[in-house]
Write an enzyme that holds these catalytic residues in place. Structure first.
Site: not given
Length: 350
Positions: A131, A250-251, A150, A50
């Site tokens: 992120n 994207k996948e 994270h 993103i």
């Protein structure tokens, strides 16, 4: 293996009929569900995908990802730059990279502002992010809206556990941009931003919020993540079995065999294509375009205006219209591919 699979399927109810809340396994079906009274609490699970349109590389793309462009740091292997054991001995590569990726140099993307709209419309229960770029905060989310799984650059601590002195983001920024390895003023050990390295535990807030949030979530929206890093990846299996899950990526990802997932303690994976699919929808493509397509279907025409207004405010505060030019509103692909890669076999099978 088939015997064990059948035994576990019967014992754990993996093959039982699940309640179906989506009238269609497409983005349109998700839209109608979001507009209904059944959908009141949305959790977003987001990763590096993103933020790529803001100019921040993801980790695993073969040619443009972060791991593919670390040769200049002469690492034993790419992941070492984020391993705590390597960092304690050789902190210099990380801080050189941190200067390139430091928060405050980039603008939030359409995805970030879509999540903000979810909050403003009273739908956002929580945003769980992998992120460390803090763009969720810049976009207007408050600390209580976030689980920074994270970690974050907002605070830093001395790595010496017997010291543990805390430092501010401005202190760390000054050290990083002066190209000096940040050292503790008290004990002279290295000071590390409070981001989670490989080999470190996730923040306690991750686990406490996970326990309270997922039992009551009505919709998961998963964006820009490969779902390869545990325990974050296992969050998709924490929601109730009826809860719809929308992937904008994207996948396709997160597709784990339910039996193997249970055996490995990862929970059931996502199912977009089988005849038993009942709650998972995949929209494949650019994350920003996916959010625009969903916002269009929801009638949220204000999204693009919000992005332009907020980017203008950031430019005005920084005094430079040239900062992060890649983060401006990306040209809309017309028409928005609202049904792209949503389960296309649906009509053929029914």
């Amino acid at each position: 293996m088939d015997f064990l699979r059948n035994l576990f399927t019967q014992t754990l109810g993996l093959g039982s009929q699940k309640e179906r809340l989506l009238d269609e396994l497409t983005l349109e079906g998700v839209t109608r569900y979001m507009q209904s009274e059944r959908c009141r609490r949305v959790i977003c699970l987001v990763g590096a995908g993103i933020s790529t349109s803001a100019g921040i590389p993801d980790f695993r793309s073969p040619s443009t990802g972060l791991y593919a462009n670390l040769e200049k740091y002469h690492l034993p292997y790419p992941e070492a730059i984020f391993e705590i054991s390597y960092f304690k001995k050789h902190p210099e590569p990380f801080f050189a990279l941190a200067k390139e990726l430091y928060p405050g140099q980039f603008k939030p993307t359409i995805c970030h502002y879509f999540i903000r709209l979810l909050k403003e419309k009273g739908l956002l229960l929580r945003c769980y992010t992998q992120n460390i770029d803090t763009l969720e905060r810049v976009a207007g989310l408050e600390p209580q809206d976030l689980v920074e799984a994270h970690g974050t650059f907002y605070t830093s601590h001395c790595v010496n556990t017997s010291c543990g002195k805390e430092y501010t983001m401005s202190w760390m920024k000054e050290k990083i941009f002066s190209e000096a390895t940040p050292k503790c003023e008290k004990c002279q050990n290295v000071v590390k931003p409070d981001i989670v390295f490989f080999g470190e535990n996730l923040p306690p807030r991750f686990f406490s919020c996970m326990q309270s949030d997922f039992s009551k979530v009505d919709l998961l929206i998963i964006m820009g993540t490969s779902l390869q890093v545990q325990p974050f990846a296992s969050l998709i299996s924490k929601a109730p079995l009826a809860t719809p899950r929308l992937l904008i990526n994207k996948e396709k990802t997160g597709q784990t065999d339910p039996f193997l997932g249970m055996m490995m303690g990862l929970g059931g994976g996502m199912d977009f294509d089988s005849k038993k699919a009942y709650r998972d929808v995949a929209w494949l493509g650019d994350c920003d375009q996916g959010c625009l397509a969903l916002a269009d279907l929801l009638g949220w025409k204000e999204l693009e205006d919000l992005v332009r207004r907020e980017h203008a405010n950031i430019d005005a505060q920084s005094g430079s219209q040239a900062s992060n030019p890649s983060a401006t509103v990306s040209p809309r692909k017309s028409p928005p591919p609202a049904k792209e890669a949503a389960r296309t076999k649906e009509k053929e099978e029914h």
